[in-house]
Design a protein around this motif. Structure first.
Motif, mmCIF file in Angstrom:
data_model
loop_
_atom_site.group_PDB
_atom_site.id
_atom_site.type_symbol
_atom_site.label_atom_id
_atom_site.label_comp_id
_atom_site.label_asym_id
_atom_site.label_seq_id
_atom_site.Cartn_x
_atom_site.Cartn_y
_atom_site.Cartn_z
ATOM 1 N N ARG A 22 0.924 -1.009 0.007
ATOM 2 C CA ARG A 22 0.018 -0.099 -0.171
ATOM 3 C C ARG A 22 0.852 1.305 -0.034
ATOM 4 O O ARG A 22 1.914 1.147 0.846
ATOM 5 C CB ARG A 22 -0.970 0.130 1.137
ATOM 6 C CG ARG A 22 -1.623 1.087 1.272
ATOM 7 C CD ARG A 22 -2.919 1.135 2.378
ATOM 8 N NE ARG A 22 -2.232 0.905 3.627
ATOM 9 C CZ ARG A 22 -2.572 0.139 4.750
ATOM 10 N NH1 ARG A 22 -3.801 -0.341 4.390
ATOM 11 N NH2 ARG A 22 -2.074 -0.080 5.678
ATOM 12 N N ASP A 23 0.614 2.233 -0.666
ATOM 13 C CA ASP A 23 1.367 3.546 -0.713
ATOM 14 C C ASP A 23 0.098 4.644 -0.196
ATOM 15 O O ASP A 23 -1.004 4.553 -0.167
ATOM 16 C CB ASP A 23 1.608 3.875 -2.506
ATOM 17 C CG ASP A 23 2.763 3.195 -3.100
ATOM 18 O OD1 ASP A 23 3.292 2.461 -2.097
ATOM 19 O OD2 ASP A 23 2.867 3.083 -4.107
ATOM 20 N N ARG A 64 5.090 2.709 1.698
ATOM 21 C CA ARG A 64 5.848 3.712 1.038
ATOM 22 C C ARG A 64 4.980 5.091 1.201
ATOM 23 O O ARG A 64 3.757 4.780 1.108
ATOM 24 C CB ARG A 64 5.935 3.605 -0.384
ATOM 25 C CG ARG A 64 6.800 2.079 -0.866
ATOM 26 C CD ARG A 64 7.402 2.497 -2.381
ATOM 27 N NE ARG A 64 6.039 2.768 -3.314
ATOM 28 C CZ ARG A 64 6.298 3.215 -4.539
ATOM 29 N NH1 ARG A 64 7.651 3.581 -5.093
ATOM 30 N NH2 ARG A 64 5.161 3.673 -5.196
ATOM 31 N N MET A 65 5.638 6.058 1.466
ATOM 32 C CA MET A 65 4.649 7.249 1.801
ATOM 33 C C MET A 65 5.360 8.498 1.242
ATOM 34 O O MET A 65 6.591 8.398 0.789
ATOM 35 C CB MET A 65 4.810 7.676 3.229
ATOM 36 C CG MET A 65 4.360 6.281 4.362
ATOM 37 S SD MET A 65 4.366 6.755 6.192
ATOM 38 C CE MET A 65 2.684 7.764 5.918
ATOM 39 N N SER A 110 8.643 12.547 -2.560
ATOM 40 C CA SER A 110 7.934 11.578 -3.451
ATOM 41 C C SER A 110 8.140 10.362 -2.521
ATOM 42 O O SER A 110 8.566 10.196 -1.709
ATOM 43 C CB SER A 110 8.616 11.543 -4.815
ATOM 44 O OG SER A 110 10.155 11.084 -4.705
ATOM 45 N N PHE A 111 7.349 9.311 -3.340
ATOM 46 C CA PHE A 111 7.144 7.930 -2.718
ATOM 47 C C PHE A 111 8.485 7.441 -2.157
ATOM 48 O O PHE A 111 9.684 7.425 -2.795
ATOM 49 C CB PHE A 111 6.467 6.889 -3.645
ATOM 50 C CG PHE A 111 5.055 6.969 -3.439
ATOM 51 C CD1 PHE A 111 4.197 7.124 -2.346
ATOM 52 C CD2 PHE A 111 4.132 7.438 -4.682
ATOM 53 C CE1 PHE A 111 2.878 7.114 -2.038
ATOM 54 C CE2 PHE A 111 3.065 7.461 -4.779
ATOM 55 C CZ PHE A 111 2.233 7.306 -3.519
ATOM 56 N N THR A 112 8.752 7.003 -0.905
ATOM 57 C CA THR A 112 9.879 6.568 -0.334
ATOM 58 C C THR A 112 9.524 5.407 0.677
ATOM 59 O O THR A 112 8.514 5.725 1.425
ATOM 60 C CB THR A 112 10.775 7.632 0.044
ATOM 61 O OG1 THR A 112 11.992 6.855 0.765
ATOM 62 C CG2 THR A 112 10.336 8.363 1.205
ATOM 63 N N GLU A 113 10.266 4.462 0.955
ATOM 64 C CA GLU A 113 10.431 3.730 2.086
ATOM 65 C C GLU A 113 11.344 4.168 3.225
ATOM 66 O O GLU A 113 11.029 3.710 4.181
ATOM 67 C CB GLU A 113 10.635 2.145 1.787
ATOM 68 C CG GLU A 113 9.686 1.493 0.751
ATOM 69 C CD GLU A 113 10.152 0.063 0.263
ATOM 70 O OE1 GLU A 113 10.874 -0.471 0.823
ATOM 71 O OE2 GLU A 113 9.294 -0.284 -0.358
ATOM 72 N N SER A 138 2.570 7.003 -10.373
ATOM 73 C CA SER A 138 3.768 6.227 -10.334
ATOM 74 C C SER A 138 3.689 4.885 -9.605
ATOM 75 O O SER A 138 4.889 4.196 -9.455
ATOM 76 C CB SER A 138 5.065 7.119 -9.952
ATOM 77 O OG SER A 138 4.930 7.381 -8.739
ATOM 78 N N SER A 139 2.468 4.685 -8.793
ATOM 79 C CA SER A 139 2.392 3.467 -7.885
ATOM 80 C C SER A 139 2.185 2.291 -8.477
ATOM 81 O O SER A 139 1.278 2.279 -9.564
ATOM 82 C CB SER A 139 1.452 4.039 -6.880
ATOM 83 O OG SER A 139 1.214 2.896 -5.931
#
Length: 326
Positions: A94-95, A140-141, A155-158, A194-195
């Motif tokens: 899940r993002d 990922r947030m 941007s999305f990162t873990e 981009s997810s």
């Protein structure tokens, strides 16, 4: 654990036996010289003349070595390998996008801490968000900030530690004094493009009414619902204020309802903490686990053994021939 990557290669193990019994022997004609004193030459070298073909024969040791070399080569072609212990990796399923209002009204010090001390709205939100982000380990947030305009802060990162770093750099008014709630939702939808996962969650926190969006919150939430984005909205402003300082609770509730999310209101730090805990409980961490076992190829061992046997047998044959002729 020991295994073979291509065990079907062992099917060719009896191939030399089939060749030996069913393939005709190789015959070759060679030129010869006739000499009148042939018998004297044969007698001198200790050979006994015979008529007909000459068949090369192997000793039992040579035959044994050939068999062992063939078995070793088949083992190498079967690609023996050692399997290590299983290694399990987890991948986010899940993002999550955090959309944070940093308009001018977030500078007000009307939030109360647990001991009753006044605190700036944005600082209270930051403190609660840090704890919430820490609990989302594995997700990922991304972080979006909005005021007059909406921007992607991260941007999305873990790497949630770096996300907290971007949150610390956020200050009131850096995106403008007004509130572009609809644009923030639209930017969040674009961020999700981009997810690669199906579960998409957006958490929107605002303390004012939408006053500067090019896309209305209603249209943005309709598009989000069509894209499968669930939005949780949090109102932290004063619903009794006037103008841009009045938080539009109805709009926040409508956004959440349209996307299948939920609406919350928080007027102090304790209530805000409870809101994020409730969101965390309703949306527990979701991961996809993948496991694999590292493989170490061992094919070089039978190949090396076969090479050593060939070299030793060849050296032994040449030494034997020299001693015989000496």
């Amino acid at each position: 654990m020991f295994s073979f990557a291509a065990p079907w290669v062992f099917l060719i193990l009896p191939l030399p036996i089939l060749v030996y019994f069913f393939v005709p022997p190789h015959r070759e004609k060679v030129s010869s010289i006739r000499i009148p004193f042939f018998r004297h030459v044969a007698k001198a070298v200790g050979a006994e003349p015979r008529s007909g073909s000459v068949t090369q024969t192997r000793t039992r040791l040579q035959t044994f070595i050939v068999i062992i070399v063939w078995i070793l080569l088949v083992f190498a072609m079967a690609r023996p390998e050692r399997l290590g212990e299983p290694i399990v990796t987890e991948k986010s399923a899940r993002d999550v996008v955090l959309a944070l209002d940093i308009s001018g009204s977030m500078d007000q010090r009307d939030f109360k801490t647990a001991d009753g001390a006044p605190k700036q709205r944005l600082e209270a939100v930051k403190d609660v968000l840090r704890s919430f982000i820490a609990e989302r380990d594995g997700d990922r947030m991304a972080l979006i900030i909005f005021g007059t305009r909406a921007f992607v802060q991260a941007s999305f990162t873990e790497d949630l530690q770096s996300l907290n770093g971007f949150l610390d750099q956020t200050a009131v008014g850096m995106a403008g004094p007004n509130t572009a709630l609809g644009d923030a939702i639209g930017l969040g939808i674009r961020t999700f493009e981009s997810s690669q996962v199906e579960q998409r969650l957006m958490i929107v926190l605002s303390d004012g009414a939408d006053t500067s969006s090019r896309m209305t919150p209603v249209n943005a939430s309709a598009i989000a619902a069509d894209k499968g984005v669930v939005i949780y909205t949090i109102g932290v402003g004063d619903p009794n204020a006037s103008g841009e300082d009045r938080v539009d609770l109805e709009a926040l509730r409508d956004i959440a309802d349209r996307t299948g999310g939920e609406y919350f209101f928080a007027d102090d730090e304790t209530a805000l903490t409870d809101v994020y805990q409730s969101i965390d409980e309703q949306n527990p961490r979701v991961v996809e686990t993948q496991s694999y076992r590292p493989r170490e190829s061992l094919a070089h061992y039978p190949l090396a053994a076969a090479l050593i046997l060939i070299l030793l047998s060849s050296a032994g044959f040449h030494i034997h021939q020299r001693r015989r002729l000496a």
